[in-house]
Design an enzyme around this catalytic site. Sequence first.
Site, PDB file in Angstrom:
ATOM      1  N   SER A 136       1.236  -1.380   0.171  1.00 58.34           N
ATOM      2  CA  SER A 136      -0.199  -0.261   0.152  1.00 58.34           C
ATOM      3  C   SER A 136       1.159   1.287   0.299  1.00 58.34           C
ATOM      4  O   SER A 136       2.272   1.643   0.139  1.00 58.34           O
ATOM      5  CB  SER A 136      -0.933   0.001   1.552  1.00 58.34           C
ATOM      6  OG  SER A 136       0.308   0.298   2.419  1.00 58.34           O
ATOM      7  N   ASP A 137       0.699   2.154  -0.589  1.00 61.23           N
ATOM      8  CA  ASP A 137       1.008   3.420  -0.124  1.00 61.23           C
ATOM      9  C   ASP A 137       0.482   4.246   1.095  1.00 61.23           C
ATOM     10  O   ASP A 137       0.291   2.982   1.552  1.00 61.23           O
ATOM     11  CB  ASP A 137      -0.081   4.719  -1.578  1.00 61.23           C
ATOM     12  CG  ASP A 137       1.176   5.881  -1.630  1.00 61.23           C
ATOM     13  OD1 ASP A 137       1.839   5.630  -0.681  1.00 61.23           O
ATOM     14  OD2 ASP A 137       0.971   6.617  -2.024  1.00 61.23           O
ATOM     15  N   TRP A 138       1.808   4.529   1.805  1.00 60.44           N
ATOM     16  CA  TRP A 138       1.848   4.564   3.196  1.00 60.44           C
ATOM     17  C   TRP A 138       0.374   5.286   3.889  1.00 60.44           C
ATOM     18  O   TRP A 138      -0.131   6.443   3.054  1.00 60.44           O
ATOM     19  CB  TRP A 138       2.382   5.316   3.909  1.00 60.44           C
ATOM     20  CG  TRP A 138       4.167   5.133   4.199  1.00 60.44           C
ATOM     21  CD1 TRP A 138       5.378   5.168   4.951  1.00 60.44           C
ATOM     22  CD2 TRP A 138       4.720   4.098   2.843  1.00 60.44           C
ATOM     23  NE1 TRP A 138       6.215   4.306   5.066  1.00 60.44           N
ATOM     24  CE2 TRP A 138       6.034   3.190   4.148  1.00 60.44           C
ATOM     25  CE3 TRP A 138       4.667   2.954   1.931  1.00 60.44           C
ATOM     26  CZ2 TRP A 138       6.736   2.393   3.637  1.00 60.44           C
ATOM     27  CZ3 TRP A 138       5.237   1.909   1.330  1.00 60.44           C
ATOM     28  CH2 TRP A 138       6.760   1.783   2.320  1.00 60.44           C
TER      29      TRP A 138
ATOM     30  N   ALA B 102      -2.763   3.936   3.488  1.00 62.41           N
ATOM     31  CA  ALA B 102      -3.479   3.668   2.091  1.00 62.41           C
ATOM     32  C   ALA B 102      -4.516   2.065   2.622  1.00 62.41           C
ATOM     33  O   ALA B 102      -5.706   2.295   2.135  1.00 62.41           O
ATOM     34  CB  ALA B 102      -2.834   3.640   0.379  1.00 62.41           C
TER      35      ALA B 102
END
Length: 828
Positions: A224-226, A228
């Site tokens: 995941s993006d941080w 997300a």
Amino acid sequence: MTASTDHLRPLLERLSLEDKVALVQGADFWTTVPLPHIGLRAMTLSDGPAGVRGPAWDERDPSLNLPSGTALAASWDTGLAHRYGAAAASEARRKGVDVVLGPTINLHRSPLGGRHFECFSEDPWLSGELGASYVEGLQENGVAATPKHYVANDSETERFTADVLVDERALRELYLLPFERAVEAGAWAVMSAYNSVDGVTMTENDLLETPLNSEWGFDGIVVSDWTAVRSLQAVPAAQDLAMPGPAPAWADLADAVRDGRLDEADLDRKVLRLLLLAERVGALEGSVSVTPPAVDGRAFAREAAVEGAVLVRNEGELPWHPSSLARVAVIGHNAREARTQGGGSATVLPEHTVTPIDGIRAALPHADVTYSLGAVVQEGVAEIPLDRIRNPRTGEPGLVVSFRAADGAELFSEHRRSTALVWFGGDAPIAASSTVELHTTFTPTESGEILLGFATAKHGRVYVDGVLLVDEQPEIVGTDLGAAFLSPPSATGAITVEAGVPLDVRAEFDLGSADGPLAGALSVTFGIAPDDADPDALIAEAVEAARNADVAVVVVGTNSKVESEGYDRKNLDLPGRQDELVRAVAAANPRTVVVVNAGSPVLLPWRDDVAAVLLGWFGGQEFGQAIADVLFGAAEPGGRLTTSWPASFDDVPVLDVTPKDDRLEYSEGIHIGYRAWLRSGRTPAYPFGFGLGYTTWSFDAIEITDAAGGGTQASGDADSSDAAFGDALVHVTVTNTGDRAGKHVVQVYAEREDSAVDRPVRWLVGFAVVRAGAGETVVASVPVAARRLAHWDGGWQLEPGAYTLSVGASVDDLPLTATYSTAEVFAA
């Protein structure tokens, strides 16, 4: 080919449910959880499409700062992109990093996108080819690539909540295509985006399974993006790793498996993929860790910056011969404080940078090279140069940082070599501290009034020789946590200083209680803001310098408030009074050359009034050396545009980057970038593919042959096999008609008149870099997969009949054409 994980199942069977749940979440900001009882060490992830920062944001452990994504892409050179990835792998291993969070392969849908400097192009095929080469360069050296952000994260406004509404055809033909190429190149990881697509947040979206896994055969992990990951619904949606960790949204994951809300098989698949990643990067006992060969990073950064520099205007002015120049006026804020990279999470901390004024002076040791600021570009405070500060405890260059408890007791201190500091992981006890103090002895080099202060989201105070100068809480604008953290507002106070007289300076910041995704993180810059009290005088001084010089170099550009993660641009103007500055300098000296230090398009209303314009992008730490190489003819400006540059804001076909009621509609469909320009009938200042060199070229002949060596056969209903379409080779004969060796980019575009489906006027289907000596003729063979002619309609469909293939130097300079038929191949 999808790798099997069957050999890893015995390890899976040794794991408890708690082990599995721990493994699919980060251990902290940058690492995964180790499981020593199965021989698994922690894996370290790091930001860094244009360098590798490592797990600590620390100037004491510097990183190679490579040119930005737009600079790399402008080379159009897949071989260079491969070497770029290899250089990043070498840096990653030096810093103990297993997974690099890049490349960024979202598209330049609109030039207003604030993070375009990280991305490659407005064209999906070019983005995909360069991204695939970057991936291969990293992974051949044992480091995982993470193409990002999957998918349709093409602007920054409301990026956490925006719901992108995009039709399936545009999604497949444009936004998914670069990721498809990255997966074909064997990507070991992909990063899921913050945004939603068609109503579902990407960490829970079916697009993670189809097409990523089920059609393309992706066998890596989705990280995941941080922050997300929002809920447990990401577990059945093929979201493999939640970062950073432990992830609050997955706090109940074990209970959800036990009570049957979630299927443990979904968890097992994630664990197996993480174990496969660990095996690939050498983090699993018995696996092989690749040691990349050493790379001369500085030399490569310089070469890459030259290869991406785009000369868009040259009225016979360049290259200059150094011996012919006695006095050179260098002008511009960015000439002295160049932007070598964009703002945000991609930031790396180089050991040194070469600014344009540094590079030009080094190239002209015999000449009088003057410098004038001309116009203020930077907004807010900038760090104080290291040679002007001393740690009052040790006397070393730098400062001392102290973290203190509520009673003032020092909990932790460290010596630092920069006044621009970020703690994002590491040992500093931020959460346990009440305040942090930065203490240094500052010795000014000039007398006069300065604006001393800080940039942070915290309440701060600045004391000079024990006297309070600033006591303020900067006001945060907007709701993007990343932007507030990495590009915060400033607070300053005016103070009169005397050259050579040291000042005891102490900056103190209240930390307070911290929670949420950035708990335990801190960003603060202590420094000096530019004085813009008399802008007319700055321009007048620059004009006088130009008038008295043989030639003038004006370096214009953007600042961190214009191009950075977390926000989009409101316009395409150069900040401050730079346009006025260029006009005034050009009027004073007709031999004025402008260097543009920006990561994406800006308006150049004076472009026809100057002798030459060179786009240098964010050119990395050797930016100044590369600019000097090009200006003085030591190297060819190797770049060609990968994004259209507009003449005026109102002409830009796609400007909508702001969601309405959280919804952002891609109503333009497949028509973005040059496709939209061609459809609108408007003419940009500089078209896609355009760029000049120091020699001239002729396009002499074109021939098309079947790539398979026989007659082409095609069907109207095509599967994922390009061969089913009848791939072609386009052989293009070109001659260097000039008097020096040079580089050119041969570009192949397809057109289809009277098509039964909506199509662009023309679209890129292939390209090749050629190099030739003076007078030399060479043949470029450009593969054109017939899939490039197909359109999406529930599947890849190839419309039968004839297509025109046009070849040339840009999207609107195509002197050669030939007909390519799905039934047979003809030579024109």
